[in-house]
Design an enzyme around this catalytic site. Structure first.
Site, PDB file in Angstrom:
ATOM      1  N   TYR A   1       0.885  -1.114   0.017  1.00  0.00           N
ATOM      2  CA  TYR A   1       0.099  -0.139   0.013  1.00  0.00           C
ATOM      3  C   TYR A   1       1.032   1.169  -0.034  1.00  0.00           C
ATOM      4  O   TYR A   1       2.030   1.026   0.156  1.00  0.00           O
ATOM      5  CB  TYR A   1      -1.095   0.042   1.201  1.00  0.00           C
ATOM      6  CG  TYR A   1      -1.964   0.981   1.314  1.00  0.00           C
ATOM      7  CD1 TYR A   1      -2.967   1.086   0.397  1.00  0.00           C
ATOM      8  CD2 TYR A   1      -2.085   1.761   2.324  1.00  0.00           C
ATOM      9  CE1 TYR A   1      -3.838   2.108   0.076  1.00  0.00           C
ATOM     10  CE2 TYR A   1      -3.118   2.873   2.340  1.00  0.00           C
ATOM     11  CZ  TYR A   1      -4.073   2.904   1.195  1.00  0.00           C
ATOM     12  OH  TYR A   1      -5.084   4.004   1.146  1.00  0.00           O
TER      13      TYR A   1
ATOM     14  N   ASN B   1     -14.963   4.930  -0.873  1.00  0.00           N
ATOM     15  CA  ASN B   1     -15.304   4.826  -2.312  1.00  0.00           C
ATOM     16  C   ASN B   1     -16.286   6.102  -2.692  1.00  0.00           C
ATOM     17  O   ASN B   1     -16.024   6.831  -3.685  1.00  0.00           O
ATOM     18  CB  ASN B   1     -16.045   3.670  -2.938  1.00  0.00           C
ATOM     19  CG  ASN B   1     -15.020   2.564  -3.059  1.00  0.00           C
ATOM     20  OD1 ASN B   1     -13.709   2.722  -3.057  1.00  0.00           O
ATOM     21  ND2 ASN B   1     -15.310   1.176  -3.038  1.00  0.00           N
TER      22      ASN B   1
ATOM     23  N   ARG C   1     -15.681  -5.847 -19.535  1.00  0.00           N
ATOM     24  CA  ARG C   1     -16.705  -6.962 -20.011  1.00  0.00           C
ATOM     25  C   ARG C   1     -17.951  -6.380 -20.520  1.00  0.00           C
ATOM     26  O   ARG C   1     -18.642  -5.631 -19.743  1.00  0.00           O
ATOM     27  CB  ARG C   1     -16.606  -7.709 -18.680  1.00  0.00           C
ATOM     28  CG  ARG C   1     -15.653  -8.316 -17.913  1.00  0.00           C
ATOM     29  CD  ARG C   1     -15.876  -9.456 -17.086  1.00  0.00           C
ATOM     30  NE  ARG C   1     -16.872  -9.332 -16.034  1.00  0.00           N
ATOM     31  CZ  ARG C   1     -16.703  -8.683 -14.864  1.00  0.00           C
ATOM     32  NH1 ARG C   1     -15.655  -8.263 -14.567  1.00  0.00           N
ATOM     33  NH2 ARG C   1     -17.828  -8.653 -14.174  1.00  0.00           N
TER      34      ARG C   1
ATOM     35  N   TYR D   1      -6.613   7.985  -9.719  1.00  0.00           N
ATOM     36  CA  TYR D   1      -7.060   7.506  -8.282  1.00  0.00           C
ATOM     37  C   TYR D   1      -6.667   6.009  -7.836  1.00  0.00           C
ATOM     38  O   TYR D   1      -6.613   5.632  -6.999  1.00  0.00           O
ATOM     39  CB  TYR D   1      -8.439   7.923  -7.756  1.00  0.00           C
ATOM     40  CG  TYR D   1      -9.341   7.202  -8.275  1.00  0.00           C
ATOM     41  CD1 TYR D   1      -9.902   5.888  -7.689  1.00  0.00           C
ATOM     42  CD2 TYR D   1      -9.965   7.466  -9.698  1.00  0.00           C
ATOM     43  CE1 TYR D   1     -10.679   5.020  -8.330  1.00  0.00           C
ATOM     44  CE2 TYR D   1     -10.935   6.650 -10.208  1.00  0.00           C
ATOM     45  CZ  TYR D   1     -11.316   5.512  -9.641  1.00  0.00           C
ATOM     46  OH  TYR D   1     -12.164   4.803 -10.022  1.00  0.00           O
TER      47      TYR D   1
ATOM     48  N   TRP E   1      -5.563  10.622  -3.601  1.00  0.00           N
ATOM     49  CA  TRP E   1      -5.339   9.502  -2.418  1.00  0.00           C
ATOM     50  C   TRP E   1      -6.225   9.907  -1.289  1.00  0.00           C
ATOM     51  O   TRP E   1      -5.916  11.258  -0.730  1.00  0.00           O
ATOM     52  CB  TRP E   1      -3.967   9.496  -2.193  1.00  0.00           C
ATOM     53  CG  TRP E   1      -3.658   8.155  -1.124  1.00  0.00           C
ATOM     54  CD1 TRP E   1      -4.676   7.328  -0.912  1.00  0.00           C
ATOM     55  CD2 TRP E   1      -2.817   8.067  -0.103  1.00  0.00           C
ATOM     56  NE1 TRP E   1      -4.088   6.483  -0.053  1.00  0.00           N
ATOM     57  CE2 TRP E   1      -3.139   6.773   0.586  1.00  0.00           C
ATOM     58  CE3 TRP E   1      -1.455   8.672  -0.231  1.00  0.00           C
ATOM     59  CZ2 TRP E   1      -1.991   6.317   1.383  1.00  0.00           C
ATOM     60  CZ3 TRP E   1      -0.652   8.257   0.986  1.00  0.00           C
ATOM     61  CH2 TRP E   1      -1.005   6.996   1.661  1.00  0.00           C
TER      62      TRP E   1
END
Length: 327
Positions: A53, A125, A175, A238, A264
């Site tokens: 991370y 999020n 997809r 991001y 971030w």
């Protein structure tokens, strides 16, 4: 006794995480003890445990970047919270525990009737999506926003928040089966993240300006976004899901004069004042309460079965977030 997850060394989360127990002590002064209810398993959590991370772990560590719980006990000097309040921790880590004790300013008070599972996924999020849409370019109603990784947690939040504000989103995905699903969520256009998709995107956009792009992939996918942006447009990176560096063809800098930024959200939280936090969290919680901002859930897994949760979260074919039930 209270249970929590901890790793004593970085590595494969399914191998290094251990379930531990500890004795609780009363909160003192400005401290608040929260009975945690739910916490999602995010890619950032897995990367933190792996040691990959952006911020290094210093084991032993309790992971978990976000969650939701209820205030169980407060210290004698606490003024902003009281027993029974629903809160989201703002610490940045340490949420995979049944009880979390920290100073009161490290918790954001939420509406009491909010869905605790959805609230547990508020901090990363949705806040990232809000920052992408609000902190870089001033967009008028009807403006286009382009993004890749549109099926990600941030991507889905961008679609829903943009729809709420009357913005239009053009979304690149890998997809074809995701196209109808994201359109049902509020996406205006969804195309495949390849050369054919770029050509289709240009037809959809026509001569309309595109001033903002959100990039979570890098590599060729980021080039597709830069191709779609108008002159003087802004691309905010991001994430780097492809693990490929951001390549910027000279023509996009010379002839389009594109602006490139990085986001971030952890750093934003560290710098944001309390009013700035409320300016973002309050409207997002209102959207969650109204059902206009919903994060898809794949599984809710008891804390004792954490290995199952980790293994599921590491799979690419999920249908949403894996949530730890900390009760």
């Amino acid at each position: 006794m209270s249970s929590f997850l901890q790793f004593d060394q970085t590595g494969n989360p399914a191998e290094v995480l251990q379930l531990r127990e500890r004795t609780l002590t009363p909160p003192e002064g400005h401290e608040v003890r929260v009975r945690m209810r739910y916490a999602p398993v995010n890619p950032a959590d897995l990367n933190f445990i792996e040691g990959t991370y952006g911020r290094a772990a210093h084991p032993p560590c309790i992971p978990g970047h976000e969650g939701c719980g209820e205030v169980e006990e407060v210290g004698s000097a606490v003024t902003s919270l009281e027993k029974g309040d629903v809160v989201a921790p703002l610490l940045g880590t340490g949420c995979w525990t049944q009880h979390l004790t920290a100073p009161e300013h490290h918790f954001a008070k939420l509406p009491p009737q909010i869905d605790p599972v959805q609230a547990s996924m508020l901090r990363i999020n949705p806040v990232t999506a809000w920052a992408l849409l609000k902190h870089y370019v001033s967009l008028d109603e009807g403006a286009w926003v382009v993004q890749n990784a549109a099926n990600s947690g941030v991507g889905r939040a961008v679609i829903q928040i943009a729809h709420h504000f009357g913005l239009r989103t053009l979304n690149f995905v890998r997809r074809p089966e995701l196209i109808d699903e994201l359109k049902a969520l509020g996406a205006d256009a969804v195309v495949l993240d390849n050369d054919e998709g770029v050509a289709e995107a240009k037809k959809i956009l026509g001569n309309e300006p595109v001033r903002l792009a959100a990039n979570a992939v890098g590599g060729d996918s980021a080039i597709h976004l830069m191709d779609a942006l108008s002159s003087e447009g802004v691309m905010v990176t991001y994430g780097a899901m492809s693990r490929r560096s951001l390549k910027v063809p000279n023509k996009f800098l010379i002839f389009k004069n594109l602006q490139l930024h990085g986001l971030w959200i952890t750093k934003w939280f560290e710098k944001a004042s309390t009013p700035e936090l409320r300016e973002v969290l309050d409207p997002l919680t209102a959207l969650i309460e109204k059902g206009e901002l919903v994060t898809a859930i794949d599984q809710i897994v008891p804390l004792a079965d954490f290995k199952q949760a980790i293994l599921r979260a590491q799979q690419g074919s999920r249908h949403g977030k894996v949530i730890l039930d900390l009760a």
